[in-house]
Design an enzyme around this catalytic site. Structure first.
Site: not given
Ligand SMILES: [Zn+2]
Length: 487
Positions: A296, A342
């Site tokens: 991410h 994320e």
């Molecule tokens: Zn992470």
């Protein structure tokens, strides 16, 4: 399967690369069902994978990549000014490293800003406390709020408090996270961060503070997202650093009434535009079949996002870049996906699953790196067990680097969890997280914490795993649907 039985399975299996495999439900299959003797790499493939592994062990560019992101962008919370800078960094980096089909895919993300924040005990012994709002928290009234403190040492203990004694107070939830090589300590403690606010609100509390979900003794609080329950009042929620949680606990232990003043400037701003960033190493024979390597791109706002998840992005980019040097490339396409947001709701992962739903059945394998720079110690999977012979081939190649065989209960990482219903086969290279949660989600997530040698080990493991997945004649079947009893 419960988490406890999953952990028992993992303990049982961790020593035996070629041992029996623990299946969902705990059944042990007949041996013939487990391993297909025909699933072996050719001499050419074994030589190529070994060469990729050994070259990575001689040194990689992964730590430079992570440092580049931490230096040129730094904090990059979804919607913040760092977010588009991170997207631009990823595009120019993937292009400069020779990836094909480098592009962005638009993702709308929430935008939360913490503003100024402070906490202090006002009685019986006034002292300032190091505090950080939990991600998504509402702010306090402008002048802050001051109230008596009520403590609980677990969510269950909080639920048992008499509402008459909680009404209008600030609840302090004091749970210590245990240090562990795996994520079991974090998994056990993190529900406090997610749920304490709504549990306290249900009893009429005015705010909640928690002991940070972390394993360090620094005077730095750990942030991270909370989750407000529908139908409950949204109350301010923040984490105290571990030493400040100790201090508050000591004041409470004095037996005198304790009051706390909490001031959080947190606020929700309009949604912002971000993007997943994608780059590929095109497959030489089956370019439409995808091996997805994920990380991410966003981070929390307090640190530089060096470990979370700068190192994860560096590992997958560097592993894929090395596959791009093969001539010819491996048969399938290796796709690197740097997911947007994320940390604050998996926006990028959901957007990816939607945008690529027509080709998820051609995702042969997906894996995500998101646990700092510690060396991998276990390879877990979530595949059709009839294809386990191929995993044994990966294990054979990375066992010398200290990676044991795990179970078939991998969940693939937070972003990839959204692909589980599509039965995308998953692999996890579980990293040593013994010190990771000292820094996780704090101002201390900085580039000096990166261990370059450990990143080389990560790249060596990842490049073997990705190469085998991309080049084998067979595949990993379709993964079983997640067992609903596991959560
Ligand atoms: Zn992470």
């Amino acid at each position: 399967m419960s988490r406890a039985s999953r952990l028992r399975c993992r303990t049982l299996l961790s020593a035996a690369a070629a041992g029996a495999i623990c299946l969902a439900g705990g059944a042990r299959p007949a041996k013939a069902q487990m391993i297909n003797a025909g699933q072996v790499l050719s001499d050419r493939q074994t030589a190529a994978a070994t060469a990729l592994r050994d070259a990575a062990l001689k040194g990689t560019g992964a730590s430079n990549l992570a440092r580049s992101l931490a230096t040129e962008v730094g904090p990059r919370l979804a919607g913040s000014t760092g977010d588009p800078l991170a997207v631009a960094w990823a595009v120019r980096t993937l292009k400069a490293l020779g990836f094909s089909n480098v592009h962005t895919e638009k993702v709308m993300v929430p935008h939360w800003d913490r503003g100024a924040e402070s906490a202090e005990v006002t009685a019986p012994y006034p002292q300032r406390l190091a505090v950080a709002a939990l991600g998504g928290s509402v702010g306090t009234p402008e002048g802050g709020l001051e109230a008596p403190v009520v403590a609980a040492d677990s969510l269950a203990a909080l639920d048992r408090l008499d509402p008459a004694k909680v009404k209008g107070k600030i609840v302090f939830v004091d749970v210590r996270m245990k240090r562990a090589r795996g994520i079991e300590g974090y998994a056990a403690a993190v529900p406090v961060r997610a749920a304490a606010a709504s549990h306290a609100a249900r009893l009429g509390a005015s705010a909640v503070v928690i002991r940070s979900i972390g394993t360090d003794d620094n005077r730095l609080p750990h942030t991270g997202a909370l989750r407000y329950e529908q139908g409950q009042p949204r109350i301010p929620a923040a984490a105290l650093s571990a030493p400040d949680a100790d201090l508050l606990a000591a004041e409470i232990a004095s037996g005198k009434p304790v009051t706390l003043r909490l001031k959080l400037g947190a606020r929700e701003l309009p949604e912002a535009e971000s993007a997943n960033v994608i780059g590929e190493i095109t497959g030489s024979e089956k370019p439409g079949e995808i091996v997805l390597l994920g990380c991410h791109l966003d981070s929390w706002d307090l640190g530089q996002g060096a470990l979370d998840d700068g190192t994860g992005c560096a590992i997958v980019i560097e592993a894929a870049r090395r596959l791009g040097e093969l001539a010819p490339h491996a048969r399938r396409t290796v796709r690197v996906v740097l997911f947007a947001n994320e940390e604050f709701g998996l926006s990028g992962a959901r957007a990816y699953a939607e945008a690529h739903k027509q080709e998820l059945d051609r995702h042969v394998m997906a894996a995500e790196s998101d646990l700092g720079s510690g060396r991998p110690w276990r390879l877990s999977t979530h595949i059709d067990m009839a294809s386990y012979g191929w995993v044994r081939e990966i294990s054979r190649l990375i066992f010398p680097l200290g990676v044991a065989a795990g179970d078939n209960l991998a969940e693939g990482g937070a972003d990839l969890s959204v692909l589980l219903p599509a039965r995308v086969p998953m692999m996890e290279l579980d990293q040593d997280a013994t010190v990771y949660f000292d820094y996780h989600h704090t101002a201390n997530d900085t580039m000096d914490k990166i261990v370059p040698r450990d990143l080389d080990y990560n790249v060596a493991d990842w490049v073997v795993m990705a190469y085998v997945a991309a080049d084998i004649p067979g595949d990993f079947g379709r993964a079983p649907l997640p067992d609903p009893a596991r959560k």
